[in-house]
Design a protein around this motif. Structure first.
Motif, PDB file in Angstrom:
ATOM      1  N   CYS A 189      44.460  21.005   0.099  1.00  0.00           N
ATOM      2  CA  CYS A 189      45.123  19.707   0.262  1.00  0.00           C
ATOM      3  C   CYS A 189      44.522  19.018   1.474  1.00  0.00           C
ATOM      4  CB  CYS A 189      46.615  19.879   0.553  1.00  0.00           C
ATOM      5  SG  CYS A 189      47.557  20.696  -0.690  1.00  0.00           S
ATOM      6  N   THR A 190      44.377  17.742   1.404  1.00  0.00           N
ATOM      7  CA  THR A 190      43.966  16.989   2.590  1.00  0.00           C
ATOM      8  C   THR A 190      45.199  16.761   3.469  1.00  0.00           C
ATOM      9  OG1 THR A 190      44.382  14.821   1.623  1.00  0.00           O
ATOM     10  CG2 THR A 190      42.164  15.775   1.288  1.00  0.00           C
ATOM     11  N   LEU A 191      44.965  16.437   4.709  1.00  0.00           N
ATOM     12  CA  LEU A 191      46.099  16.110   5.574  1.00  0.00           C
ATOM     13  C   LEU A 191      46.823  14.877   5.054  1.00  0.00           C
ATOM     14  CD1 LEU A 191      45.185  16.814   9.293  1.00  0.00           C
ATOM     15  CD2 LEU A 191      46.838  17.936   7.849  1.00  0.00           C
ATOM     16  N   GLU A 221      47.294  14.080   1.909  1.00  0.00           N
ATOM     17  CA  GLU A 221      48.194  14.552   0.859  1.00  0.00           C
ATOM     18  C   GLU A 221      49.423  15.225   1.454  1.00  0.00           C
ATOM     19  OE1 GLU A 221      45.944  16.176  -2.931  1.00  0.00           O
ATOM     20  OE2 GLU A 221      44.871  16.754  -1.096  1.00  0.00           O
ATOM     21  N   GLU A 280      48.966  13.446  13.560  1.00  0.00           N
ATOM     22  CA  GLU A 280      48.044  14.411  12.943  1.00  0.00           C
ATOM     23  C   GLU A 280      47.770  15.600  13.863  1.00  0.00           C
ATOM     24  OE1 GLU A 280      43.424  14.163  11.980  1.00  0.00           O
ATOM     25  OE2 GLU A 280      44.599  12.977  10.542  1.00  0.00           O
ATOM     26  N   ASN A 296      37.816  21.892   8.309  1.00  0.00           N
ATOM     27  CA  ASN A 296      37.338  20.648   8.923  1.00  0.00           C
ATOM     28  C   ASN A 296      36.169  20.142   8.095  1.00  0.00           C
ATOM     29  OD1 ASN A 296      36.260  18.597  10.464  1.00  0.00           O
ATOM     30  ND2 ASN A 296      36.397  19.721  12.396  1.00  0.00           N
ATOM     31  N   MET A 297      36.346  18.962   7.485  1.00  0.00           N
ATOM     32  CA  MET A 297      35.300  18.384   6.640  1.00  0.00           C
ATOM     33  C   MET A 297      34.793  17.119   7.317  1.00  0.00           C
ATOM     34  SD  MET A 297      37.335  18.946   3.042  1.00  0.00           S
ATOM     35  CE  MET A 297      38.902  18.363   3.690  1.00  0.00           C
ATOM     36  N   ALA A 326      37.544  15.130   8.948  1.00  0.00           N
ATOM     37  CA  ALA A 326      38.723  14.997   8.102  1.00  0.00           C
ATOM     38  C   ALA A 326      39.203  16.427   7.805  1.00  0.00           C
ATOM     39  CB  ALA A 326      38.385  14.290   6.807  1.00  0.00           C
ATOM     40  N   TYR A 327      40.484  16.625   7.874  1.00  0.00           N
ATOM     41  CA  TYR A 327      40.997  17.991   7.747  1.00  0.00           C
ATOM     42  C   TYR A 327      41.669  18.198   6.418  1.00  0.00           C
ATOM     43  CZ  TYR A 327      40.068  18.528  12.693  1.00  0.00           C
ATOM     44  OH  TYR A 327      39.448  18.612  13.905  1.00  0.00           O
ATOM     45  N   GLY A 328      41.541  19.446   5.976  1.00  0.00           N
ATOM     46  CA  GLY A 328      42.229  19.909   4.794  1.00  0.00           C
ATOM     47  C   GLY A 328      42.838  21.265   5.088  1.00  0.00           C
TER      48      GLY A 328
END
Length: 168
Positions: free
Chosen positions: A121-123, A125, A138, A158-159, A162-164
């Motif tokens: 899931c992304t943050l 989401e 966040e 960590n993408m 952007a975090y998931g």
């Protein structure tokens, strides 16, 4: 947002002066901490600046909290897990309505109950999943997820900034 009616202490002039008797001071700081959390939650604002917080000033009685008392109130919130500094000077703070452990448990429960185990899931989401998550900065969510990761219940990914998260 629910409206919050300030308690009687807010209009009591001695409440704005740091008390010297240890038990009275503890109670004073505890009541102030409760007022801060309830007031900020009712306004939907989770950022507090010690130097500009209008809550610490009551014009109707001509009183304001000293910087020493404000610092002790925030320190109390930090010790109990409801405030985290944003800046190094300790003037700007993120306020939380739950502790990191409580947020971690709520996120894990949500993931388990909604079938998000073993999926990423992304943050975004996650923040959209429940109102309790969308009201949180966040950085606070990441700290709570790091607690879950330490327990072996998720992996934070960590993408490129952007975090998931993958829940187990």
């Amino acid at each position: 947002m629910a409206t919050y009616e300030l308690p009687w202490e807010y209009s009591f002039p001695p409440f704005y002066t740091l008390q010297h008797h240890e038990e009275t001071k503890k109670r004073q700081i505890s009541v102030w901490a409760d007022i801060v959390l309830k007031h900020y939650k009712s306004t939907g604002n989770n950022k507090l600046s010690i130097s500009t917080a209008t809550l610490f000033k009551n014009d109707s009685i001509g009183r304001k909290v000293s910087s020493e008392l404000a610092t002790q109130i925030i320190t109390s919130l930090k010790k109990s897990g409801f405030a985290y500094p944003i800046d190094k000077e300790g003037n700007e703070w993120n306020l939380c309505w739950y502790t990191l452990d409580e947020y971690a448990d709520m996120m894990y429960t949500w993931a388990s109950e909604t079938g998000h185990s073993n999926t990423i899931c992304t943050l975004f989401e996650l923040c959209s999943a429940k109102p309790e998550f969308s009201e949180v900065d966040e950085d606070i969510l990441l700290k709570a997820l790091n607690k879950l990761e330490g327990r072996g219940k998720c992996e934070v990914i960590n993408m490129d900034g952007a975090y998931g998260v993958k829940f187990f």
